[in-house]
Design a protein around this motif. Sequence first.
Motif, short mmCIF file in Angstrom:
data_model
loop_
_atom_site.label_atom_id
_atom_site.label_comp_id
_atom_site.label_asym_id
_atom_site.label_seq_id
_atom_site.Cartn_x
_atom_site.Cartn_y
_atom_site.Cartn_z
N GLN A 125 0.83 -1.21 0.00
CA GLN A 125 0.00 0.00 0.00
C GLN A 125 0.86 1.26 0.00
OE1 GLN A 125 -3.66 0.54 2.08
NE2 GLN A 125 -3.72 -1.59 2.78
N ASN A 128 2.12 1.90 -3.49
CA ASN A 128 1.14 2.24 -4.52
C ASN A 128 0.19 3.39 -4.17
OD1 ASN A 128 2.10 0.10 -6.13
ND2 ASN A 128 0.78 -1.36 -5.07
N THR A 129 0.26 3.91 -2.94
CA THR A 129 -0.69 4.93 -2.49
C THR A 129 0.05 6.12 -1.90
OG1 THR A 129 -2.14 3.08 -1.90
CG2 THR A 129 -2.83 5.25 -1.17
N ASP A 130 -0.46 7.32 -2.12
CA ASP A 130 0.22 8.54 -1.65
C ASP A 130 0.08 8.76 -0.15
OD1 ASP A 130 1.24 9.14 -4.11
OD2 ASP A 130 -0.35 10.55 -4.65
N LYS A 258 4.76 11.63 -0.52
CA LYS A 258 4.06 10.46 0.00
C LYS A 258 4.05 10.59 1.52
CE LYS A 258 4.92 6.57 -2.08
NZ LYS A 258 3.66 6.06 -2.66
N THR A 288 -12.17 7.15 1.11
CA THR A 288 -11.59 8.18 0.23
C THR A 288 -10.60 7.51 -0.72
OG1 THR A 288 -11.81 9.84 1.98
CG2 THR A 288 -10.35 10.37 0.13
N SER A 289 -10.76 7.75 -2.00
CA SER A 289 -9.86 7.14 -2.98
C SER A 289 -8.43 7.67 -2.80
CB SER A 289 -10.34 7.43 -4.40
OG SER A 289 -10.39 8.82 -4.64
N ASP A 290 -7.46 6.82 -3.09
CA ASP A 290 -6.04 7.16 -3.02
C ASP A 290 -5.54 7.33 -1.58
OD1 ASP A 290 -5.83 7.14 -5.82
OD2 ASP A 290 -6.54 9.21 -5.91
N ILE A 291 -6.33 6.93 -0.60
CA ILE A 291 -5.85 6.88 0.79
C ILE A 291 -6.00 5.44 1.27
CG2 ILE A 291 -6.23 7.64 3.17
CD1 ILE A 291 -7.14 10.30 2.17
N GLY A 292 -4.90 4.85 1.72
CA GLY A 292 -4.91 3.45 2.14
C GLY A 292 -4.94 3.30 3.65
#
Length: 326
Positions: A125, A128-130, A258, A288-292
């Motif tokens: 994660q 691949n995630t900010d 990041k 929320t998209s793009d938050i892991g």
Amino acid sequence: METLGTEELRIKIDEDLDGKELFGNLDLNLKILCDYFDVDIVQREDQILIRGEANAKAAEVIEELLSIIKDGETLDAQKVNYVISLKEKGLSYKESKVNRDVICYTHRGKPVKPKTLGQTDYAKQIKNTDIVFGIGPAGTGKTYIAVAMAVNAFKNKEVEKIVLARPAVEAGERLGFLPGDLQEKVDPYLTPLYDALYDILGRDSTLRLKEREAIEVVPLAYMRGRTLDNSFIILDEAQNTTREQMKMFLTRLGFGSKAVITGDITQIDLPRGKTSGLIEATKILEGTSDIGFCFLKDSDVVRHPLVRKIINAYEKYEKENPSINE
């Protein structure tokens, strides 16, 4: 595997296998297996004899441990316990591909790898995630893996700076007056972050990068008013942030950056009546998209095996005595 009656099994092993590789120093791994499955295990030349009602389950674990040794991995108490916990869930350590991907190498050349499924997902994660929240109990590698991922990103020139922050909240004790400049006064709060950096980069390299301001280790309050571009930012012990501090931190993220936020919601040291910014953020940002979000568990603990037992004991006690948290 050979069955010798309902409560006796034999496993044939390589004659060249050193029993210490399987059973551990002072037979620690052997004791873990015997205690967990309530069986007796004896090695006789090229065979392992298992006696007890749960001998079949114990044999499955031993065969997987032998396969792990054959692949060149070293067994320790944490790994043995983890293989057992996976088997109990019908999973295989080898098939799960745990401990395969190297995040980075320490200054001594030791590979840093995820050791559990939870840690593997956490590292994936982060890659691949900010923005990633790593939440879990003590000993699950939340901070160490985040720092390793930050070092890897820095070495690969994916970021220009590593920023590590922590809220300066005391865990029950009072540090009182400390001599020295401002940095020296806050350094005791930041020791765990330095420990991870020193272990991965080495003390000298860390200090050189710190002098060049390629690495910053700062109290959370220092983040106010800044915008951080091309940076890998880690907020550690985030359970001790307030609502306002968490919002302030999350809005520092600049282009090419990041952020990883780590915390343990069972160890909140905020004054009574203060809401944890970490707990609130998980509710506000869920979906929320793009938050892991990665929730590590006691099975992901990679410290001394007793740490897992301590965590479970405290969780059980707090469930049975809810008033202690009021």
